[in-house]
Motif scaffolding. Structure first.
Motif, mmCIF file in Angstrom:
data_model
loop_
_atom_site.group_PDB
_atom_site.id
_atom_site.type_symbol
_atom_site.label_atom_id
_atom_site.label_comp_id
_atom_site.label_asym_id
_atom_site.label_seq_id
_atom_site.Cartn_x
_atom_site.Cartn_y
_atom_site.Cartn_z
ATOM 1 N N MET A 1 0.811 -1.210 0.000
ATOM 2 C CA MET A 1 0.000 0.000 0.000
ATOM 3 C C MET A 1 0.853 1.273 0.000
ATOM 4 S SD MET A 1 -3.189 -0.446 -0.307
ATOM 5 C CE MET A 1 -4.366 -1.778 -0.294
ATOM 6 N N VAL A 2 2.016 1.195 0.649
ATOM 7 C CA VAL A 2 2.887 2.369 0.679
ATOM 8 C C VAL A 2 3.305 2.759 -0.735
ATOM 9 C CG1 VAL A 2 5.140 3.226 1.394
ATOM 10 C CG2 VAL A 2 3.717 1.972 3.017
ATOM 11 N N ALA A 3 3.692 1.759 -1.531
ATOM 12 C CA ALA A 3 4.097 2.048 -2.910
ATOM 13 C C ALA A 3 2.940 2.638 -3.704
ATOM 14 C CB ALA A 3 4.603 0.774 -3.577
ATOM 15 N N LEU A 4 1.721 2.144 -3.466
ATOM 16 C CA LEU A 4 0.561 2.640 -4.205
ATOM 17 C C LEU A 4 0.270 4.104 -3.891
ATOM 18 C CD1 LEU A 4 -2.027 -0.293 -4.181
ATOM 19 C CD2 LEU A 4 -0.875 0.717 -6.152
ATOM 20 N N LEU A 5 0.580 4.537 -2.676
ATOM 21 C CA LEU A 5 0.394 5.949 -2.337
ATOM 22 C C LEU A 5 1.180 6.836 -3.297
ATOM 23 C CD1 LEU A 5 0.621 5.943 1.574
ATOM 24 C CD2 LEU A 5 -1.359 6.613 0.208
ATOM 25 N N TRP A 6 2.444 6.483 -3.488
ATOM 26 C CA TRP A 6 3.294 7.295 -4.358
ATOM 27 C C TRP A 6 2.958 7.081 -5.832
ATOM 28 C CZ3 TRP A 6 5.674 11.098 -2.075
ATOM 29 C CH2 TRP A 6 5.984 10.984 -0.717
ATOM 30 N N ILE A 7 2.507 5.881 -6.184
ATOM 31 C CA ILE A 7 2.096 5.626 -7.566
ATOM 32 C C ILE A 7 0.864 6.458 -7.913
ATOM 33 C CG2 ILE A 7 1.138 3.876 -9.115
ATOM 34 C CD1 ILE A 7 2.927 1.825 -7.703
ATOM 35 N N ALA A 8 -0.078 6.566 -6.966
ATOM 36 C CA ALA A 8 -1.283 7.366 -7.197
ATOM 37 C C ALA A 8 -0.945 8.826 -7.450
ATOM 38 C CB ALA A 8 -2.222 7.247 -5.999
ATOM 39 N N LEU A 9 0.136 9.287 -6.844
ATOM 40 C CA LEU A 9 0.581 10.669 -7.035
ATOM 41 C C LEU A 9 1.423 10.822 -8.300
ATOM 42 C CD1 LEU A 9 1.043 13.584 -6.026
ATOM 43 C CD2 LEU A 9 2.925 12.700 -4.641
ATOM 44 N N ALA A 10 2.306 9.859 -8.543
ATOM 45 C CA ALA A 10 3.255 9.979 -9.653
ATOM 46 C C ALA A 10 2.632 9.703 -11.013
ATOM 47 C CB ALA A 10 4.431 9.025 -9.426
ATOM 48 N N THR A 11 1.612 8.849 -11.064
ATOM 49 C CA THR A 11 1.049 8.453 -12.360
ATOM 50 C C THR A 11 0.463 9.626 -13.138
ATOM 51 O OG1 THR A 11 0.597 6.229 -11.524
ATOM 52 C CG2 THR A 11 -0.563 6.912 -13.518
ATOM 53 N N PRO A 12 -0.427 10.448 -12.550
ATOM 54 C CA PRO A 12 -0.940 11.577 -13.335
ATOM 55 C C PRO A 12 0.138 12.602 -13.678
ATOM 56 C CG PRO A 12 -1.697 11.704 -11.059
ATOM 57 C CD PRO A 12 -1.070 10.362 -11.230
ATOM 58 N N LEU A 13 1.140 12.742 -12.810
ATOM 59 C CA LEU A 13 2.230 13.670 -13.108
ATOM 60 C C LEU A 13 3.045 13.174 -14.297
ATOM 61 C CD1 LEU A 13 3.823 16.192 -12.403
ATOM 62 C CD2 LEU A 13 5.129 14.832 -10.753
ATOM 63 N N ALA A 14 3.361 11.887 -14.310
ATOM 64 C CA ALA A 14 4.096 11.314 -15.437
ATOM 65 C C ALA A 14 3.272 11.412 -16.719
ATOM 66 C CB ALA A 14 4.446 9.859 -15.140
ATOM 67 N N ALA A 15 1.965 11.166 -16.601
ATOM 68 C CA ALA A 15 1.092 11.260 -17.773
ATOM 69 C C ALA A 15 1.072 12.687 -18.317
ATOM 70 C CB ALA A 15 -0.319 10.818 -17.406
ATOM 71 N N ALA A 16 1.082 13.666 -17.430
ATOM 72 C CA ALA A 16 1.093 15.070 -17.865
ATOM 73 C C ALA A 16 2.341 15.374 -18.685
ATOM 74 C CB ALA A 16 1.013 15.993 -16.653
ATOM 75 N N LEU A 17 3.483 14.894 -18.236
ATOM 76 C CA LEU A 17 4.733 15.145 -18.956
ATOM 77 C C LEU A 17 4.735 14.443 -20.312
ATOM 78 C CD1 LEU A 17 7.250 14.766 -15.989
ATOM 79 C CD2 LEU A 17 6.538 16.880 -17.108
ATOM 80 N N ILE A 18 4.230 13.212 -20.342
ATOM 81 C CA ILE A 18 4.196 12.465 -21.605
ATOM 82 C C ILE A 18 3.270 13.146 -22.609
ATOM 83 C CG2 ILE A 18 3.497 10.290 -22.671
ATOM 84 C CD1 ILE A 18 4.366 8.906 -20.056
ATOM 85 N N VAL A 19 2.081 13.541 -22.145
ATOM 86 C CA VAL A 19 1.102 14.182 -23.031
ATOM 87 C C VAL A 19 1.639 15.497 -23.571
ATOM 88 C CG1 VAL A 19 -1.146 15.333 -23.051
ATOM 89 C CG2 VAL A 19 -0.910 13.078 -22.011
ATOM 90 N N ARG A 20 2.316 16.241 -22.714
ATOM 91 C CA ARG A 20 2.816 17.559 -23.131
ATOM 92 C C ARG A 20 3.818 17.453 -24.274
ATOM 93 N NH1 ARG A 20 3.639 21.383 -25.159
ATOM 94 N NH2 ARG A 20 3.988 23.514 -24.428
ATOM 95 N N PHE A 21 4.601 16.387 -24.285
ATOM 96 C CA PHE A 21 5.656 16.276 -25.286
ATOM 97 C C PHE A 21 5.370 15.196 -26.335
ATOM 98 C CE2 PHE A 21 7.712 18.082 -21.505
ATOM 99 C CZ PHE A 21 8.183 19.266 -22.058
ATOM 100 N N ALA A 22 4.116 14.770 -26.419
ATOM 101 C CA ALA A 22 3.705 13.829 -27.468
ATOM 102 C C ALA A 22 2.400 14.322 -28.073
ATOM 103 C CB ALA A 22 3.549 12.425 -26.904
ATOM 104 N N PRO A 23 2.438 15.454 -28.780
ATOM 105 C CA PRO A 23 1.203 16.098 -29.240
ATOM 106 C C PRO A 23 0.364 15.268 -30.198
ATOM 107 C CG PRO A 23 3.137 17.091 -30.279
ATOM 108 C CD PRO A 23 3.642 16.196 -29.196
#
Length: 225
Positions: free
Chosen positions: A1-23
């Protein structure tokens, strides 16, 4: 569960970076990123429903005893799942709403970044972490309001929203400082001070919440957004 806490936070942030640079594939990537961000939040909710909790923190200023971290309990799990679910609906809708807009990748990335900041806010393990993500939510919100360069009211509306909510945020800063002065810590489980300092903490939190949620008399920024 500890890992999932950080995954829940990191996933949308990583997705934002990917989307921004893959138009070219921004719509599909944004929708997939929103789904991927929702999955750990739903798992956290299921875990909390079964009585599982988690807490993960690291020292930020050891000399002052200040920590930054995330916590899973019943309330934070419900809020994280709510944020992820609403965020998923909004992002999927936005992929169509911004169709044909050359700046769609920027808008979708902004929504995903806002989602990440919101997850950090509701999963915060104390007032210091809450304060950090509170400000990130405000910054992401102002960026989204100022998105349209063609609308002459967009930039002034973003400035108005930023200044109004930042003014109200002074209440949160005062509350955090008063709590730290009285207890020497910023955990949610810290005993609330009594007397004048207790009043400062309570009123400061209410003022900040009123500004962020556009409650009267601090609602004027919302109409300009």
């Amino acid at each position: 569960m500890v890992a999932l806490l950080w995954i829940a936070l990191a996933t949308p942030l990583a997705a934002a970076l990917i989307v921004r640079f893959a138009p070219r594939a921004s719509a599909a990537l944004a929708a997939a990123g929103a789904v991927a961000a929702a999955l750990p939040a739903w798992v956290l909710l299921a875990g909390a429903a079964s009585g599982t909790g988690a807490d993960s923190a690291f020292e930020w200023l050891p000399a002052a005893g200040l920590e930054v971290g995330l916590r899973l309990d019943g309330l934070s799990a419900v809020m994280a799942a709510t944020v992820a679910t609403v965020g998923l609906v909004v992002v999927v809708y936005a992929t169509g709403y911004f169709a044909g807009d050359p700046r769609r990748p920027s808008a979708l990335a902004g929504l995903l970044a806002f989602l990440a900041a919101m997850q950090g806010l509701v999963l915060a393990d104390g007032y210091l972490t809450l304060l950090i993500f509170w400000e990130l939510v405000g910054a992401a919100s102002a960026r989204l309001i100022a998105y349209s360069r063609e609308d002459p009211a967009a930039a002034p509306g973003a400035v108005r929203a930023f200044l109004t909510t930042r003014s109200a945020d002074l209440g949160l800063y005062l509350a955090v400082l008063a709590l730290f002065a009285a207890t020497g810590g910023l955990g949610f489980d810290a005993q609330r001070p009594e007397g004048a300092l207790g009043a400062v903490v309570g009123l400061g939190l209410v003022l900040a919440a009123m500004g962020k949620s556009a409650q009267a008399p601090l609602q004027t920024w919302l109409s300009a957004a």
